[in-house]
Design a protein around this motif. Structure first.
Motif, PDB file in Angstrom:
ATOM      1  N   ALA A 184       0.996  -1.086   0.373  1.00 29.10           N
ATOM      2  CA  ALA A 184      -0.259   0.071  -0.440  1.00 29.10           C
ATOM      3  C   ALA A 184       0.643   1.144  -0.336  1.00 29.10           C
ATOM      4  CB  ALA A 184      -1.034   0.321   1.113  1.00 29.10           C
ATOM      5  N   LYS A 185       0.486   2.038  -0.269  1.00 27.17           N
ATOM      6  CA  LYS A 185       1.358   3.668  -0.640  1.00 27.17           C
ATOM      7  C   LYS A 185       0.802   4.519   0.437  1.00 27.17           C
ATOM      8  CE  LYS A 185       2.056   6.916  -4.230  1.00 27.17           C
ATOM      9  NZ  LYS A 185       2.114   7.497  -5.616  1.00 27.17           N
ATOM     10  N   LEU A 186       1.813   5.049   1.541  1.00 27.05           N
ATOM     11  CA  LEU A 186       1.556   5.219   2.825  1.00 27.05           C
ATOM     12  C   LEU A 186       0.676   6.646   2.029  1.00 27.05           C
ATOM     13  CD1 LEU A 186       4.285   5.309   5.106  1.00 27.05           C
ATOM     14  CD2 LEU A 186       1.740   5.427   6.028  1.00 27.05           C
ATOM     15  N   ILE A 187      -0.464   7.444   3.124  1.00 31.63           N
ATOM     16  CA  ILE A 187      -0.354   8.753   2.327  1.00 31.63           C
ATOM     17  C   ILE A 187       0.217   9.849   3.812  1.00 31.63           C
ATOM     18  CG2 ILE A 187      -2.575   7.919   0.552  1.00 31.63           C
ATOM     19  CD1 ILE A 187      -3.606   9.736   3.164  1.00 31.63           C
ATOM     20  N   THR A 188       0.823   9.333   4.324  1.00 32.35           N
ATOM     21  CA  THR A 188       1.267  10.266   5.559  1.00 32.35           C
ATOM     22  C   THR A 188       2.954  10.195   6.189  1.00 32.35           C
ATOM     23  OG1 THR A 188       0.698  11.927   7.371  1.00 32.35           O
ATOM     24  CG2 THR A 188      -0.286   9.918   7.460  1.00 32.35           C
ATOM     25  N   ASP A 189       3.210  10.767   6.616  1.00 31.59           N
ATOM     26  CA  ASP A 189       5.161  10.609   7.049  1.00 31.59           C
ATOM     27  C   ASP A 189       4.485   9.413   8.272  1.00 31.59           C
ATOM     28  OD1 ASP A 189       6.184  12.268   4.812  1.00 31.59           O
ATOM     29  OD2 ASP A 189       7.074  13.474   6.271  1.00 31.59           O
ATOM     30  N   LEU A 190       4.809   8.325   8.629  1.00 38.09           N
ATOM     31  CA  LEU A 190       5.055   7.171   9.981  1.00 38.09           C
ATOM     32  C   LEU A 190       6.634   7.454   9.919  1.00 38.09           C
ATOM     33  CD1 LEU A 190       2.162   5.527   8.794  1.00 38.09           C
ATOM     34  CD2 LEU A 190       2.221   7.465  10.340  1.00 38.09           C
ATOM     35  N   THR A 191       6.966   7.438  11.688  1.00 40.32           N
ATOM     36  CA  THR A 191       7.952   7.005  12.162  1.00 40.32           C
ATOM     37  C   THR A 191       7.458   6.195  13.841  1.00 40.32           C
ATOM     38  OG1 THR A 191       8.878   9.101  11.639  1.00 40.32           O
ATOM     39  CG2 THR A 191      10.030   8.318  13.486  1.00 40.32           C
TER      40      THR A 191
END
Ligand code: AMP
Ligand code: MG
Length: 390
Positions: free
Chosen positions: A324-331
């Motif tokens: 899936a393509k992420l639609i936000t930055d995640l850490t």
């Protein structure tokens, strides 16, 4: 605290597949095959017509050809008819092909004239004939050990004449929800109470795995917990919701120890779900899930579900994963693996709602989990693999 992958491996090593049983193919829905199954018959089992029309000899059947209809072959017993040059046999979908015929012309493509037909199209060799064995050959594998029996699998087994098959054992689970603050849905809430939801969540998750679960509620009281655990330990697995943390009212671990339970795991580096517990009362595998609903959900999917599937004889115990393509930055800045709840839609993944362990609404709108390892970081637009549970 132990690592999430270590915990999962320990649980999977500890639980064993249950003895196989034989069930009618319909009862076997959502069970796992305990043997390999092979085709006994070719499919189709004989050359037959794919259309209502006329069985003909293709070389003899150009547009304008006039043919004498010499018989009729419906689906059912083979009337052993024969087609010779200049002839046709009236035929119906699924009916065995008469000897000599090598094609079927649709009834829409002929004009009837008494006992004769006039063909309005050119007919190719093999047209509208379903050849013996074109779908499946004798001896071909149709179901593998550990494969889930689905509706279409049942149809194929039926088409092969199997009345029953061997499948893995049935998992029965006792669910115990704990907590003095919990009221039953439908009852009037007193100040400070909340409605109990985990036992229903867990029962639906169990059903989804093909397991059977009944639930009991218990207050935060050692005596009733002891009695309830003892009764529930007659099942193959016991799932306890709540009371596994460190507060004075978290009595589950103490009561389990009082019952001589063996506690193999307590506290896992997973977020949500850290206080997760795994152990045994005799031969009954005990899973202690944190009471926060999202923690209970995540730890069920990551630890309980794979154990149940292994007990049922499944070869694949992981949730399906899709890119899936992420639609936000995640850490993930925490010291635990983080399971982010969100929506997988049109090839994208978007975290949904509050990512806190009590946030049931966000969970209810989600259909996927993204596992972020400690320190893992992704930018918007990156491709990640998400787990699907729906
Ligand atoms: P516990 O793990 O027992 O400390 O509970 C943690 C949180 O989850 C508390 O806010 C509880 O009220 C809530 N909780 C515990 N069990 C349930 C349940 N069966 N249904 C809904 N919420 C629960
Ligand atoms: Mg509690």
């Amino acid at each position: 605290m132990i690592g999430e992958e270590v915990a999962r491996a320990k649980i999977l090593e500890a639980v064993r597949p249950l003895p196989a049983r034989r069930l009618s193919i319909l009862q076997a829905l959502d069970c796992y095959a305990a043997e390999d199954y092979f085709a006994r018959l070719p499919l189709p089992n004989f050359d037959n017509s794919a259309m209502d029309g006329y069985a003909v000899i293709s070389g003899d059947c150009r547009s304008g050809a006039r043919l004498l209809v010499v018989g009729e072959q419906p689906a059912g017993l083979d009337r052993q008819l024969r087609v010779s040059p200049g002839q046709a046999v009236r035929i119906f979908t699924g009916a065995p092909m008469p000897a000599g015929a090598d094609a079927v012309v649709m009834q829409e493509d002929v004009a009837c004239d008494g006992t004769e037909i006039v063909v309005n199209v050119d007919v190719d060799l093999g047209e509208f004939v379903r050849k013996r064995g074109c779908d499946l050959g004798t001896g071909q594998k149709i179901l593998s050990t550990g494969e889930r029996v689905r509706g279409a699998t049942i149809a194929l087994l039926a088409a092969q004449g199997f009345g029953e098959i061997a499948v893995g054992g049935e998992v029965r689970a006792g669910i115990v929800s704990t907590g003095d603050e919990l009221a039953k849905p439908g009852e009037k809430l007193q100040p400070g109470q909340i409605y109990e939801s985990n036992s229903l969540l867990l029962q639906s998750l169990l059903q989804h795995c093909g397991a059977i679960g009944g639930s009991t509620h218990c207050g935060d009281d050692s005596d009733s917990l002891r009695q309830t655990f003892q009764d529930a330990a007659k099942e193959q697995i016991l799932i306890v919701s709540g009371g596994v943390s460190v507060g004075e009212h978290d009595l589950v671990q103490k009561v389990l120890r009082g019952l001589d339970a063996k506690i193999d795991i307590w506290r896992v580096a997973i977020k949500p779900g850290k206080p997760f517990l795994f152990g045994w009362i005799g031969n009954c595998a005990v899973f202690g899930l944190p009471g926060n609903p999202v923690s209970a959900f995540v730890t069920f999917l990551q630890f309980v579900r794979p154990a149940i599937l292994k007990m049922m004889g499944a070869s694949e115990v992981d949730l399906p994963k899709v890119p899936a393509k992420l639609i936000t930055d995640l850490t993930n800045d925490s010291d635990r693996v983080h399971y982010i709840r969100g929506k997988f839609e049109n090839g994208t993944f978007a975290p949904f709602g509050r990512q806190e362990s009590h946030a049931l609404f966000g969970l209810s709108q989600s259909n996927a989990l993204l596992r972020l390892a400690v320190g893992e970081s992704h930018q918007s637009g990156a491709t990640v693999n998400v787990q699907l549970w729906d």
